[in-house]
Design a protein around this motif. Structure first.
Motif, mmCIF file in Angstrom:
data_model
loop_
_atom_site.group_PDB
_atom_site.id
_atom_site.type_symbol
_atom_site.label_atom_id
_atom_site.label_comp_id
_atom_site.label_asym_id
_atom_site.label_seq_id
_atom_site.Cartn_x
_atom_site.Cartn_y
_atom_site.Cartn_z
ATOM 1 N N GLU A 11 1.414 16.235 5.016
ATOM 2 C CA GLU A 11 2.237 17.330 4.492
ATOM 3 C C GLU A 11 3.591 17.377 5.199
ATOM 4 O OE1 GLU A 11 2.004 22.205 4.033
ATOM 5 O OE2 GLU A 11 0.323 21.116 4.874
ATOM 6 N N TRP A 14 5.922 14.547 4.131
ATOM 7 C CA TRP A 14 6.518 14.732 2.808
ATOM 8 C C TRP A 14 7.655 15.746 2.823
ATOM 9 C CZ3 TRP A 14 6.733 12.357 -1.718
ATOM 10 C CH2 TRP A 14 5.762 11.412 -2.026
ATOM 11 N N SER A 46 1.874 6.085 -4.372
ATOM 12 C CA SER A 46 2.364 7.286 -3.681
ATOM 13 C C SER A 46 3.066 6.908 -2.391
ATOM 14 C CB SER A 46 1.204 8.234 -3.368
ATOM 15 O OG SER A 46 0.616 8.699 -4.553
ATOM 16 N N TRP A 50 6.950 7.670 -1.411
ATOM 17 C CA TRP A 50 7.303 8.364 -0.169
ATOM 18 C C TRP A 50 8.285 7.543 0.665
ATOM 19 C CZ3 TRP A 50 6.040 6.982 4.985
ATOM 20 C CH2 TRP A 50 6.413 7.945 5.931
#
Length: 89
Positions: A11, A14, A46, A50
């Protein structure tokens, strides 16, 4: 590491304004270790998304930031008074 810690690291990674230094301070992981964790825990698509997002982003590195102390606050952000969010009528 627990699943909860791993989720929190992902988290934080990101988030645009959370630096790798903050992750290192809280969890003891260097930038390369965070990248390895993200590669291991995320789907390949993903992870690629990122990496593309984070690469070259100055806000992810404390030394490259425009501001050093305090929090960034958008000029359009509303004020909070008496613990209630101001409402437009």
């Amino acid at each position: 590491m627990t699943d909860r810690q791993i989720d929190r690291i992902i988290e934080m990674a990101w988030e645009d304004r959370t630096t790798f230094d903050a992750i290192k301070y809280q969890f003891g992981l260097k930038e390369q270790e965070v990248i390895a964790l993200m590669r291991k825990e995320m789907k390949p698509s993903s992870f690629k998304l990122w990496r593309k997002r984070v690469s070259g982003r100055s806000t992810k590195h404390q030394a490259k930031r425009d501001f050093q102390k305090g929090r960034f606050k958008c000029t359009r952000q509303r004020g909070i008074s008496n613990n209630k969010v101001s409402k437009r009528y």
